[in-house]
Design a protein around this motif. Structure first.
Motif, PDB file in Angstrom:
ATOM      1  N   ARG A 193       0.826  -1.204   0.000  1.00  0.00           N
ATOM      2  CA  ARG A 193       0.000   0.000   0.000  1.00  0.00           C
ATOM      3  C   ARG A 193       0.861   1.254   0.000  1.00  0.00           C
ATOM      4  NH1 ARG A 193      -3.278   2.175   5.153  1.00  0.00           N
ATOM      5  NH2 ARG A 193      -3.821   4.204   4.309  1.00  0.00           N
ATOM      6  N   LEU A 194       1.905   1.235   0.812  1.00  0.00           N
ATOM      7  CA  LEU A 194       2.781   2.391   0.896  1.00  0.00           C
ATOM      8  C   LEU A 194       3.534   2.597  -0.419  1.00  0.00           C
ATOM      9  CD1 LEU A 194       4.615   3.386   4.092  1.00  0.00           C
ATOM     10  CD2 LEU A 194       5.733   3.721   1.909  1.00  0.00           C
ATOM     11  N   CYS A 195       4.019   1.511  -1.014  1.00  0.00           N
ATOM     12  CA  CYS A 195       4.719   1.606  -2.299  1.00  0.00           C
ATOM     13  C   CYS A 195       3.825   2.212  -3.380  1.00  0.00           C
ATOM     14  CB  CYS A 195       5.204   0.229  -2.751  1.00  0.00           C
ATOM     15  SG  CYS A 195       6.586  -0.440  -1.803  1.00  0.00           S
ATOM     16  N   GLU A 196       2.551   1.848  -3.363  1.00  0.00           N
ATOM     17  CA  GLU A 196       1.617   2.350  -4.363  1.00  0.00           C
ATOM     18  C   GLU A 196       1.291   3.823  -4.141  1.00  0.00           C
ATOM     19  OE1 GLU A 196      -2.844   1.328  -6.170  1.00  0.00           O
ATOM     20  OE2 GLU A 196      -1.950   0.073  -4.613  1.00  0.00           O
ATOM     21  N   ALA A 197       1.251   4.248  -2.881  1.00  0.00           N
ATOM     22  CA  ALA A 197       0.818   5.608  -2.570  1.00  0.00           C
ATOM     23  C   ALA A 197       1.936   6.644  -2.638  1.00  0.00           C
ATOM     24  CB  ALA A 197       0.190   5.640  -1.175  1.00  0.00           C
ATOM     25  N   VAL A 198       3.180   6.219  -2.468  1.00  0.00           N
ATOM     26  CA  VAL A 198       4.302   7.152  -2.357  1.00  0.00           C
ATOM     27  C   VAL A 198       5.031   7.287  -3.698  1.00  0.00           C
ATOM     28  CG1 VAL A 198       6.541   7.534  -1.251  1.00  0.00           C
ATOM     29  CG2 VAL A 198       4.597   6.735   0.102  1.00  0.00           C
ATOM     30  N   GLU A 199       5.283   8.519  -4.095  1.00  0.00           N
ATOM     31  CA  GLU A 199       5.972   8.794  -5.355  1.00  0.00           C
ATOM     32  C   GLU A 199       7.481   8.882  -5.166  1.00  0.00           C
ATOM     33  OE1 GLU A 199       4.091  11.619  -8.134  1.00  0.00           O
ATOM     34  OE2 GLU A 199       2.597  11.925  -6.560  1.00  0.00           O
ATOM     35  N   LEU A 200       8.008   8.030  -4.347  1.00  0.00           N
ATOM     36  CA  LEU A 200       9.445   7.884  -4.153  1.00  0.00           C
ATOM     37  C   LEU A 200       9.763   6.396  -4.115  1.00  0.00           C
ATOM     38  CD1 LEU A 200      10.302  10.412  -1.255  1.00  0.00           C
ATOM     39  CD2 LEU A 200      11.214  10.488  -3.583  1.00  0.00           C
ATOM     40  N   PRO A 201      10.980   6.003  -4.490  1.00  0.00           N
ATOM     41  CA  PRO A 201      11.377   4.608  -4.265  1.00  0.00           C
ATOM     42  C   PRO A 201      11.288   4.292  -2.773  1.00  0.00           C
ATOM     43  CG  PRO A 201      12.976   5.761  -5.651  1.00  0.00           C
ATOM     44  CD  PRO A 201      12.054   6.807  -5.112  1.00  0.00           C
ATOM     45  N   ILE A 202      10.848   3.095  -2.459  1.00  0.00           N
ATOM     46  CA  ILE A 202      10.689   2.688  -1.061  1.00  0.00           C
ATOM     47  C   ILE A 202      11.830   1.759  -0.651  1.00  0.00           C
ATOM     48  CG2 ILE A 202       9.241   1.447   0.589  1.00  0.00           C
ATOM     49  CD1 ILE A 202       8.150   4.192  -0.278  1.00  0.00           C
ATOM     50  N   ASN A 203      12.409   2.067   0.505  1.00  0.00           N
ATOM     51  CA  ASN A 203      13.495   1.294   1.096  1.00  0.00           C
ATOM     52  C   ASN A 203      12.974   0.608   2.360  1.00  0.00           C
ATOM     53  OD1 ASN A 203      16.730   2.326   2.547  1.00  0.00           O
ATOM     54  ND2 ASN A 203      15.963   0.296   2.093  1.00  0.00           N
ATOM     55  N   VAL A 204      13.117  -0.716   2.440  1.00  0.00           N
ATOM     56  CA  VAL A 204      12.773  -1.427   3.668  1.00  0.00           C
ATOM     57  C   VAL A 204      14.041  -2.004   4.285  1.00  0.00           C
ATOM     58  CG1 VAL A 204      10.478  -2.029   2.811  1.00  0.00           C
ATOM     59  CG2 VAL A 204      12.363  -3.669   2.577  1.00  0.00           C
ATOM     60  N   MET A 205      13.979  -2.283   5.573  1.00  0.00           N
ATOM     61  CA  MET A 205      15.080  -2.942   6.260  1.00  0.00           C
ATOM     62  C   MET A 205      14.660  -4.367   6.581  1.00  0.00           C
ATOM     63  SD  MET A 205      17.182  -1.820   9.704  1.00  0.00           S
ATOM     64  CE  MET A 205      15.872  -2.218  10.882  1.00  0.00           C
ATOM     65  N   ARG A 206      15.535  -5.305   6.307  1.00  0.00           N
ATOM     66  CA  ARG A 206      15.222  -6.702   6.567  1.00  0.00           C
ATOM     67  C   ARG A 206      15.033  -6.930   8.055  1.00  0.00           C
ATOM     68  NH1 ARG A 206      14.200  -9.658   2.869  1.00  0.00           N
ATOM     69  NH2 ARG A 206      13.618 -11.082   4.543  1.00  0.00           N
ATOM     70  N   LEU A 207      13.940  -7.640   8.379  1.00  0.00           N
ATOM     71  CA  LEU A 207      13.616  -8.008   9.744  1.00  0.00           C
ATOM     72  C   LEU A 207      13.329  -9.506   9.789  1.00  0.00           C
ATOM     73  CD1 LEU A 207      11.154  -5.103  10.641  1.00  0.00           C
ATOM     74  CD2 LEU A 207      13.517  -5.345  11.450  1.00  0.00           C
ATOM     75  N   PRO A 208      13.478 -10.124  10.949  1.00  0.00           N
ATOM     76  CA  PRO A 208      13.170 -11.554  11.057  1.00  0.00           C
ATOM     77  C   PRO A 208      11.738 -11.842  10.616  1.00  0.00           C
ATOM     78  CG  PRO A 208      14.317 -10.794  13.018  1.00  0.00           C
ATOM     79  CD  PRO A 208      13.992  -9.571  12.216  1.00  0.00           C
ATOM     80  N   GLY A 209      11.585 -12.876   9.788  1.00  0.00           N
ATOM     81  CA  GLY A 209      10.264 -13.276   9.331  1.00  0.00           C
ATOM     82  C   GLY A 209       9.717 -12.479   8.171  1.00  0.00           C
TER      83      GLY A 209
END
Length: 248
Positions: A193-209
């Protein structure tokens, strides 16, 4: 590689994977493994020099380490500068220029207030992003909207937090951010949802699971960071090896 070329690496069709490093030696190892770019993690860089995370390491040490890294590898370098190591815009601009002058191409800038905690106001953070952008660095604008609750043991995967993050992302983009970093969020539907709504590349940080990197790409993620994980793993291996030696 210039700032524009680095920005082009942020593509959900082939996300930029950043196996975060902490010094020139770890940068060379990750570069040899096939990295497209090199990025430090604040906890990793500080910890490797005996400091706690949270801007306890002198900024001059950060710049010196960044210079060593840029001289060691021929890849674009992004440096995590936490909240900028500065309380005013003049010092913040000076810090950004110091990194640029040693060959750094980008930085992480978080909207967390380091000492009092909580989030900086959106408008104030936008001014800080704009200041660094004017110095020529690619700004990976990190929001701690999700990481704060996650570190407090609360569930950060909540729709109302996504709404708040989307609002911040829009303002950060106008200020000149090149990417929006959302550590702490891990729910696939909310990430999408956030990727679709935001007009910037999205960066996530790897988390367990968390979903694997291929699945994150399908959700629209353009940049995936490993944060302090690689450093912690390396230190754990060293400690285990040392314990084996001392136990004999």
């Amino acid at each position: 590689m210039n700032k524009g070329d680095f920005a082009a690496l942020h593509d959900s069709a082939d996300p930029l994977i950043l196996f975060n490093i902490w010094d020139a030696g770890s940068a060379k190892a990750v570069a040899k493994a096939g990295a497209k770019a090199i990025a430090t993690g604040s906890a990793s860089l500080a910890g490797s020099q005996g400091y706690d995370d949270g801007e306890h390491i002198p900024f001059a040490r950060v710049v010196d380490t960044a210079k060593q890294i840029t001289e060691a590898v021929d890849l674009p370098i992004s440096v995590d500068i936490e909240a900028g190591f500065a309380t005013n815009l003049a010092d913040l601009g000076h810090n950004a220029a110091a990194l640029r002058d040693v060959g750094v191409i980008g930085c992480n800038l978080e909207d967390r207030l380091i000492r009092p905690g909580g989030l900086r106001s959106v408008d104030e953070q936008a001014e800080r992003i704009a200041t660094i952008n004017r110095e020529g660095l690619f700004v990976n604008a990190r929001t701690d909207t999700f990481l704060g609750p996650w570190m407090a043991g609360e569930d950060p995967n909540r729709a109302e937090l996504v709404d708040a993050a989307i609002e911040r992302a829009s303002i950060y983009r106008t200020a000149g951010a090149g990417c929006f970093f959302i550590p702490g969020l891990s729910d696939p539907a909310l990430i999408a949802r956030l990727c679709e709504a935001v007009e910037l590349p999205i960066n996530v940080m790897r988390l367990p699971g968390m979903a694997n990197n291929a699945e994150l790409a399908k959700l629209g993620v353009a940049r995936i960071s490993y944060g302090p994980g690689p450093w912690r793993s390396a230190m754990a291996q060293i400690e285990d090896a040392a314990r084996t030696v001392f136990a004999t």
